[in-house]
Design an enzyme around this catalytic site. Structure first.
Site, PDB file in Angstrom:
ATOM      1  N   CYS A 108     114.809  24.102 -78.185  1.00 31.71           N
ATOM      2  CA  CYS A 108     114.529  25.521 -78.445  1.00 31.71           C
ATOM      3  C   CYS A 108     114.253  26.308 -77.162  1.00 31.71           C
ATOM      4  CB  CYS A 108     113.356  25.658 -79.408  1.00 31.71           C
ATOM      5  SG  CYS A 108     113.647  24.832 -80.970  1.00 31.71           S
ATOM      6  N   HIS A 243     109.533  32.459 -78.623  1.00 28.32           N
ATOM      7  CA  HIS A 243     110.382  31.664 -79.518  1.00 28.32           C
ATOM      8  C   HIS A 243     109.898  31.860 -80.953  1.00 28.32           C
ATOM      9  CE1 HIS A 243     112.576  28.587 -81.404  1.00 28.32           C
ATOM     10  NE2 HIS A 243     111.624  27.672 -81.415  1.00 28.32           N
ATOM     11  N   ASN A 273     113.614  29.768 -87.807  1.00 30.80           N
ATOM     12  CA  ASN A 273     113.685  29.267 -86.437  1.00 30.80           C
ATOM     13  C   ASN A 273     115.147  28.917 -86.116  1.00 30.80           C
ATOM     14  OD1 ASN A 273     113.642  27.709 -84.118  1.00 30.80           O
ATOM     15  ND2 ASN A 273     111.882  26.467 -84.724  1.00 30.80           N
TER      16      ASN A 273
HETATM   17  O1  UT7 Z   1     111.015  24.975 -82.487  1.00 27.79           O
HETATM   18  C1  UT7 Z   1     110.003  24.001 -82.649  1.00 27.79           C
HETATM   19  C2  UT7 Z   1     110.086  23.477 -84.039  1.00 27.79           C
HETATM   20  N1  UT7 Z   1     108.904  23.253 -84.801  1.00 27.79           N
HETATM   21  C3  UT7 Z   1     107.801  24.044 -84.895  1.00 27.79           C
HETATM   22  O2  UT7 Z   1     107.580  24.977 -84.199  1.00 27.79           O
HETATM   23  C4  UT7 Z   1     106.797  23.659 -85.953  1.00 27.79           C
HETATM   24  C5  UT7 Z   1     105.355  23.819 -85.525  1.00 27.79           C
HETATM   25  N2  UT7 Z   1     104.476  23.545 -86.646  1.00 27.79           N
HETATM   26  C6  UT7 Z   1     104.316  24.422 -87.666  1.00 27.79           C
HETATM   27  O3  UT7 Z   1     104.886  25.514 -87.639  1.00 27.79           O
HETATM   28  C7  UT7 Z   1     103.381  24.043 -88.791  1.00 27.79           C
HETATM   29  O4  UT7 Z   1     102.669  22.869 -88.460  1.00 27.79           O
HETATM   30  C8  UT7 Z   1     104.115  23.843 -90.154  1.00 27.79           C
HETATM   31  C9  UT7 Z   1     104.634  25.182 -90.671  1.00 27.79           C
HETATM   32  C10 UT7 Z   1     105.293  22.896 -89.964  1.00 27.79           C
HETATM   33  C11 UT7 Z   1     103.169  23.281 -91.189  1.00 27.79           C
HETATM   34  O5  UT7 Z   1     102.029  24.114 -91.312  1.00 27.79           O
HETATM   35  P1  UT7 Z   1     100.564  23.474 -91.349  1.00 27.79           P
HETATM   36  O6  UT7 Z   1      99.624  24.561 -91.558  1.00 27.79           O
HETATM   37  O7  UT7 Z   1     100.425  22.655 -90.088  1.00 27.79           O
HETATM   38  O8  UT7 Z   1     100.639  22.624 -92.670  1.00 27.79           O
HETATM   39  P2  UT7 Z   1     100.401  21.049 -92.860  1.00 27.79           P
HETATM   40  O9  UT7 Z   1     101.474  20.281 -92.163  1.00 27.79           O
HETATM   41  O10 UT7 Z   1      98.998  20.762 -92.528  1.00 27.79           O
HETATM   42  O11 UT7 Z   1     100.593  20.911 -94.384  1.00 27.79           O
HETATM   43  C12 UT7 Z   1      99.670  21.436 -95.289  1.00 27.79           C
HETATM   44  C13 UT7 Z   1     100.092  21.035 -96.677  1.00 27.79           C
HETATM   45  C14 UT7 Z   1     100.401  19.549 -96.830  1.00 27.79           C
HETATM   46  O12 UT7 Z   1      99.932  19.155 -98.096  1.00 27.79           O
HETATM   47  P3  UT7 Z   1      98.516  18.390 -98.201  1.00 27.79           P
HETATM   48  O13 UT7 Z   1      98.638  17.169 -97.342  1.00 27.79           O
HETATM   49  O14 UT7 Z   1      97.490  19.355 -97.676  1.00 27.79           O
HETATM   50  O15 UT7 Z   1      98.391  18.126 -99.656  1.00 27.79           O
HETATM   51  C15 UT7 Z   1     101.918  19.519 -96.852  1.00 27.79           C
HETATM   52  O16 UT7 Z   1     102.423  18.442 -97.610  1.00 27.79           O
HETATM   53  O17 UT7 Z   1     101.295  21.737 -97.024  1.00 27.79           O
HETATM   54  C16 UT7 Z   1     102.262  20.802 -97.527  1.00 27.79           C
HETATM   55  N3  UT7 Z   1     103.574  21.303 -97.227  1.00 27.79           N
HETATM   56  C17 UT7 Z   1     104.227  22.161 -98.013  1.00 27.79           C
HETATM   57  N4  UT7 Z   1     103.896  22.719 -99.186  1.00 27.79           N
HETATM   58  C18 UT7 Z   1     104.790  23.561 -99.724  1.00 27.79           C
HETATM   59  C19 UT7 Z   1     104.328  21.041 -96.121  1.00 27.79           C
HETATM   60  N5  UT7 Z   1     105.481  21.730 -96.201  1.00 27.79           N
HETATM   61  C20 UT7 Z   1     105.437  22.413 -97.359  1.00 27.79           C
HETATM   62  C21 UT7 Z   1     106.332  23.308 -97.983  1.00 27.79           C
HETATM   63  N6  UT7 Z   1     105.965  23.854 -99.160  1.00 27.79           N
HETATM   64  N7  UT7 Z   1     107.521  23.659 -97.455  1.00 27.79           N
END
Ligand code: UT7
Length: 319
Positions: A108, A243, A273
């Site tokens: 990215c 980004h 993204n």
């Molecule tokens: O270009 C570089 C590429 N990547 C990035 O920039 C990603 C950087 N990271 C992020 O943007 C964030 O960490 C995410 C958007 C990927 C995730 O957000 P988060 O606030 O860190 O959520 P999390 O991973 O802590 O997940 C929270 C909950 C989990 O459930 P539990 O364990 O709390 O029950 C996940 O299973 O949200 C769940 N979850 C979803 N729920 C509904 C994860 N993805 C989804 C989804 N829909 N799409």
């Protein structure tokens, strides 16, 4: 260097969060509040070569030059249907350019790395006057569409710029650290009678929280380093073009810099993204809508798999 033209191309298909919720255990509410994304554009009938060609031609028209005036072409791309030849070689034929071509994969952060290469070439090579950079990405083809964690985050698209000799670049800061685990996409190569090693083959693997933390801390470090080398402060910057990975990441960086929201334009809500294409797409929108003006100081900052990061400051003097 100096940017003299911009362009972009996005697939026609708009995929809303609700459309994803039809087959994934997710919701519009979760995606919007956790990422800022409302919809993304995904390739269906078109291919990445179409997007690259359209973005490149738009940038050439904007720059007022033709493909034959391009002395070097750099494409930034993580993966496409061809492992070889390079995307830039394929694109050269599509736009009828006649110049050396090379692809880079800085994930990215690729656009910032391409700008750095362009700056070096324009500074040191007498026979290079115009460089075309095209960032073209189709992350939808390497995410796992059964996994809600990654597939909802990305969109396809292409952004392009034409650069010529000039002194608009105020500072450049790049960094790379070998950290594979937080974000990777591994492909199997062809089998041989001799290679017996077990090999993985998986769609994009991402540890979102790790990437999030690395993204915020590294970007703030890069940006502060830019302030120092360009001898400017955050207040001197008119727009921060970050980004477009997650609106919360953009906001966390903004808060650490203690700057107002208006200085952080974003389009993640429309495109998700788009990897290295995200900053040139945003730049094209700001330029074509007349939002950025002659003399504005822009700070570009990106992070991605590797882990790579890059930032640069430039004074906008397109006309
Ligand atoms: O270009 C570089 C590429 N990547 C990035 O920039 C990603 C950087 N990271 C992020 O943007 C964030 O960490 C995410 C958007 C990927 C995730 O957000 P988060 O606030 O860190 O959520 P999390 O991973 O802590 O997940 C929270 C909950 C989990 O459930 P539990 O364990 O709390 O029950 C996940 O299973 O949200 C769940 N979850 C979803 N729920 C509904 C994860 N993805 C989804 C989804 N829909 N799409």
């Amino acid at each position: 260097m100096k940017i003299i033209g911009t362009g972009k191309a996005l697939p026609a298909l708009r995929v809303s969060n609700d459309m994803l919720a039809e087959f994934l255990d997710t919701s519009d509410e979760w995606i919007r509040t956790r990422t800022g994304i409302k919809e993304r554009r995904l390739l269906s009938d078109e291919d990445l070569f179409d997007l690259s060609r359209i973005a490149a031609n738009e940038a050439l028209i904007d720059a007022g030059i033709s493909a034959s005036d391009i002395d070097y072409m750099i494409c930034s791309n993580v993966a496409n249907n061809y492992v070889t030849p390079s995307l830039s070689c394929i694109l050269q034929g599509l736009i009828h350019a006649e110049c050396p071509c090379i692809d880079i994969n800085g994930a990215c952060s690729g656009f910032i790395y391409a700008l750095d290469i362009a700056e070096s070439f324009l500074k040191t090579k007498d026979d290079i006057n115009n460089i075309l950079i095209v960032c073209a990405e189709e992350p939808s083809r390497f995410t796992n569409w059964n996994e809600r964690d990654t597939s909802v985050l990305f969109g396809d698209g292409a952004g392009a710029v034409v650069l010529t000799k000039g002194d608009d670049l105020l500072a450049m800061q790049l960094s790379s650290q070998s950290k594979v685990e937080p974000l990777y996409y591994q492909r199997n190569l062809e089998k041989t009678p001799y290679n017996k090693k077990p090999e993985g083959n998986a769609p994009l693997v991402m540890h979102g929280k790790d990437v999030y933390k690395l993204a915020v801390s590294s970007s703030v470090l890069d940006i502060n380093s830019i302030f120092k080398s360009a001898n400017i402060s955050a207040d001197d910057v008119d727009y921060f073009l970050l980004h477009q990975a997650n609106i919360r990441i953009i906001d966390a960086i903004r808060q650490q810099l203690e700057q107002p929201e208006v200085k952080f334009p974003h389009n993640i809500e429309n495109y998700g993204n788009t990897s290295s294409a995200s900053i040139p797409i945003l730049l094209d929108e700001l330029h074509k809508s007349g939002k950025i003006e002659e003399g504005d100081v822009l700070l570009l900052s990106a992070f991605g798999a590797g882990f790579t990061t890059g930032a640069c400051a430039l004074r906008w003097s397109l006309s």
